[in-house]
Scaffold this motif. Sequence first.
Motif, PDB file in Angstrom:
ATOM      1  N   PHE A 144       0.818  -1.204   0.000  1.00  0.00           N
ATOM      2  CA  PHE A 144       0.000   0.000   0.000  1.00  0.00           C
ATOM      3  C   PHE A 144       0.855   1.259   0.000  1.00  0.00           C
ATOM      4  O   PHE A 144       0.578   2.208  -0.714  1.00  0.00           O
ATOM      5  CB  PHE A 144      -0.941  -0.005   1.204  1.00  0.00           C
ATOM      6  N   GLU A 145       1.914   1.238   0.818  1.00  0.00           N
ATOM      7  CA  GLU A 145       2.716   2.447   0.977  1.00  0.00           C
ATOM      8  C   GLU A 145       4.060   2.113   1.598  1.00  0.00           C
ATOM      9  O   GLU A 145       4.182   1.174   2.381  1.00  0.00           O
ATOM     10  CB  GLU A 145       1.939   3.400   1.895  1.00  0.00           C
ATOM     11  N   ARG A 146       5.080   2.898   1.257  1.00  0.00           N
ATOM     12  CA  ARG A 146       6.401   2.813   1.882  1.00  0.00           C
ATOM     13  C   ARG A 146       6.741   4.179   2.428  1.00  0.00           C
ATOM     14  O   ARG A 146       6.364   5.195   1.863  1.00  0.00           O
ATOM     15  CB  ARG A 146       7.484   2.441   0.859  1.00  0.00           C
ATOM     16  N   GLY A 147       7.465   4.164   3.527  1.00  0.00           N
ATOM     17  CA  GLY A 147       7.875   5.441   4.104  1.00  0.00           C
ATOM     18  C   GLY A 147       8.383   5.243   5.514  1.00  0.00           C
ATOM     19  O   GLY A 147       8.783   4.146   5.904  1.00  0.00           O
ATOM     20  N   LYS A 148       8.320   6.303   6.277  1.00  0.00           N
ATOM     21  CA  LYS A 148       8.825   6.271   7.646  1.00  0.00           C
ATOM     22  C   LYS A 148       7.661   6.129   8.624  1.00  0.00           C
ATOM     23  O   LYS A 148       6.620   6.747   8.475  1.00  0.00           O
ATOM     24  CB  LYS A 148       9.605   7.534   7.941  1.00  0.00           C
ATOM     25  N   ALA A 149       7.894   5.282   9.628  1.00  0.00           N
ATOM     26  CA  ALA A 149       6.936   5.114  10.718  1.00  0.00           C
ATOM     27  C   ALA A 149       7.505   5.788  11.951  1.00  0.00           C
ATOM     28  O   ALA A 149       8.704   5.762  12.196  1.00  0.00           O
ATOM     29  CB  ALA A 149       6.699   3.640  10.998  1.00  0.00           C
ATOM     30  N   LEU A 192       7.181  -0.804   5.348  1.00  0.00           N
ATOM     31  CA  LEU A 192       6.306  -1.119   4.221  1.00  0.00           C
ATOM     32  C   LEU A 192       4.951  -1.430   4.820  1.00  0.00           C
ATOM     33  O   LEU A 192       4.854  -2.197   5.780  1.00  0.00           O
ATOM     34  CB  LEU A 192       6.846  -2.340   3.471  1.00  0.00           C
ATOM     35  N   LEU A 193       3.885  -0.806   4.272  1.00  0.00           N
ATOM     36  CA  LEU A 193       2.534  -1.092   4.733  1.00  0.00           C
ATOM     37  C   LEU A 193       1.869  -2.030   3.748  1.00  0.00           C
ATOM     38  O   LEU A 193       1.846  -1.772   2.544  1.00  0.00           O
ATOM     39  CB  LEU A 193       1.708   0.205   4.835  1.00  0.00           C
TER      40      LEU A 193
END
Length: 169
Positions: free
Chosen positions: A71-76, A160-161
Amino acid sequence: MRKGVLRTLITTSLLVLSSGCTTPPASDTTPSPAPGAARPAARPPAEAGGTTEPPPVAVPLLPADAALREFERGKASWYGSRFNGRRTASGERYNMHELTAAHKTLPFGTLVRVRSLVNGKEVDVRITDRGPFSRGRVIDLSRAAAEALGMLGLGVKDVLLLVPASTPP
């Protein structure tokens, strides 16, 4: 004037002396069990006057064979005690010991698998709030979820979501 001071002194002295004549708490008057008899279970610390953290509420996990899509990649990032007990955007109270998260657009109640791109650990969370509001971040995790990913010391981690294939884009 001296009578008032003397009266106060006598009243205070009587109160102090009589306070030693109170009935002891029930826990002090409980008879000891007979030798060899089963002992009663100890009271939980919360009942004994201590504080305990609430146990985590079970979160339904995504099935191992669920069809998931990226669904989405980024910072948590994660949020903890400062927000604990406050109402979330969904109306629930935030509990930092539950596996929950905040996302900008996913519907409340959506189950999301969050995979660390640093160590490969995964955790399933339920969306209960809106956020994060920091640039470049895609999800805010509860403290429990951050701990499951091994990111408590880091604060921010690349993730990664994954969502069920049936979740709208």
